[in-house]
Write a protein that holds these residues in place. Sequence first.
Motif, mmCIF file in Angstrom:
data_model
loop_
_atom_site.group_PDB
_atom_site.id
_atom_site.type_symbol
_atom_site.label_atom_id
_atom_site.label_comp_id
_atom_site.label_asym_id
_atom_site.label_seq_id
_atom_site.Cartn_x
_atom_site.Cartn_y
_atom_site.Cartn_z
ATOM 1 N N GLU A 63 0.818 -1.213 0.000
ATOM 2 C CA GLU A 63 0.000 0.000 0.000
ATOM 3 C C GLU A 63 0.853 1.265 0.000
ATOM 4 O OE1 GLU A 63 -2.950 -0.101 3.060
ATOM 5 O OE2 GLU A 63 -3.698 -2.048 2.419
ATOM 6 N N GLN A 64 2.121 1.147 0.371
ATOM 7 C CA GLN A 64 3.022 2.298 0.412
ATOM 8 C C GLN A 64 3.846 2.452 -0.860
ATOM 9 O OE1 GLN A 64 5.360 1.604 3.918
ATOM 10 N NE2 GLN A 64 3.709 2.164 5.304
ATOM 11 N N TRP A 65 3.702 1.537 -1.790
ATOM 12 C CA TRP A 65 4.487 1.590 -3.018
ATOM 13 C C TRP A 65 4.018 2.722 -3.914
ATOM 14 C CZ3 TRP A 65 4.583 -4.139 -5.032
ATOM 15 C CH2 TRP A 65 5.279 -4.925 -4.114
ATOM 16 N N VAL A 66 4.950 3.524 -4.386
ATOM 17 C CA VAL A 66 4.631 4.589 -5.335
ATOM 18 C C VAL A 66 4.189 3.974 -6.661
ATOM 19 C CG1 VAL A 66 5.608 6.515 -6.644
ATOM 20 C CG2 VAL A 66 6.234 6.198 -4.247
ATOM 21 N N THR A 67 4.772 2.842 -7.017
ATOM 22 C CA THR A 67 4.465 2.188 -8.294
ATOM 23 C C THR A 67 3.515 1.004 -8.125
ATOM 24 O OG1 THR A 67 6.391 0.753 -8.104
ATOM 25 C CG2 THR A 67 6.690 2.854 -9.278
ATOM 26 N N GLY A 68 2.834 0.920 -6.996
ATOM 27 C CA GLY A 68 1.972 -0.220 -6.709
ATOM 28 C C GLY A 68 0.832 -0.416 -7.683
ATOM 29 N N ASP A 69 0.431 0.644 -8.386
ATOM 30 C CA ASP A 69 -0.677 0.512 -9.336
ATOM 31 C C ASP A 69 -0.202 0.157 -10.753
ATOM 32 O OD1 ASP A 69 0.486 2.992 -9.777
ATOM 33 O OD2 ASP A 69 -1.408 4.008 -10.163
ATOM 34 N N GLU A 70 1.108 -0.018 -10.921
ATOM 35 C CA GLU A 70 1.645 -0.461 -12.216
ATOM 36 C C GLU A 70 1.444 -1.974 -12.354
ATOM 37 O OE1 GLU A 70 5.728 0.751 -12.440
ATOM 38 O OE2 GLU A 70 5.211 2.872 -12.448
ATOM 39 N N ALA A 123 1.068 -4.170 -6.427
ATOM 40 C CA ALA A 123 0.589 -4.277 -5.052
ATOM 41 C C ALA A 123 -0.334 -5.481 -4.880
ATOM 42 C CB ALA A 123 -0.128 -2.994 -4.638
ATOM 43 N N GLU A 124 -1.255 -5.686 -5.814
ATOM 44 C CA GLU A 124 -2.160 -6.833 -5.730
ATOM 45 C C GLU A 124 -1.383 -8.140 -5.802
ATOM 46 O OE1 GLU A 124 -6.143 -4.948 -7.870
ATOM 47 O OE2 GLU A 124 -4.546 -5.814 -9.114
ATOM 48 N N ALA A 125 -0.418 -8.207 -6.704
ATOM 49 C CA ALA A 125 0.395 -9.419 -6.845
ATOM 50 C C ALA A 125 1.138 -9.709 -5.547
ATOM 51 C CB ALA A 125 1.375 -9.272 -8.004
ATOM 52 N N SER A 126 1.707 -8.680 -4.937
ATOM 53 C CA SER A 126 2.440 -8.860 -3.691
ATOM 54 C C SER A 126 1.534 -9.397 -2.589
ATOM 55 C CB SER A 126 3.073 -7.540 -3.263
ATOM 56 O OG SER A 126 3.794 -7.707 -2.062
ATOM 57 N N GLU A 127 0.318 -8.871 -2.516
ATOM 58 C CA GLU A 127 -0.629 -9.325 -1.494
ATOM 59 C C GLU A 127 -1.014 -10.786 -1.728
ATOM 60 O OE1 GLU A 127 -3.622 -6.308 -1.771
ATOM 61 O OE2 GLU A 127 -2.389 -4.864 -0.674
ATOM 62 N N HIS A 128 -1.242 -11.158 -2.977
ATOM 63 C CA HIS A 128 -1.566 -12.561 -3.290
ATOM 64 C C HIS A 128 -0.373 -13.467 -2.985
ATOM 65 C CE1 HIS A 128 -5.597 -12.372 -4.944
ATOM 66 N NE2 HIS A 128 -5.247 -11.352 -5.714
#
Length: 82
Positions: free
Chosen positions: A28-35, A63-68
């Motif tokens: 959630e803190q990633w600047v590029t998390g929505d890439e 970000a979604e991939a990391s959470e999964h």
Amino acid sequence: MSDADQNQPDTLGGERPDPSTTASKDPEQWVTGDEPMTGPQRSYLDTLAREAGEELSADLTKAEASEHIERLQEKTGRGASS
């Protein structure tokens, strides 16, 4: 979209090699998390999803991939214990 991206499947969980990756920050803190997720994330998530008997969309953000990945590591026993 590159040629490599065009050859990627629409779902993850098929048979492919197992490179690993880890996240050092909360997604959630990633600047590029929505890439779009990275190649290593895609490959590792594919392996984890296959081992967990799940199919996931191949159209995930970093970000979604990391959470999964974190969730599936716990489910499959591949993740480091906290």
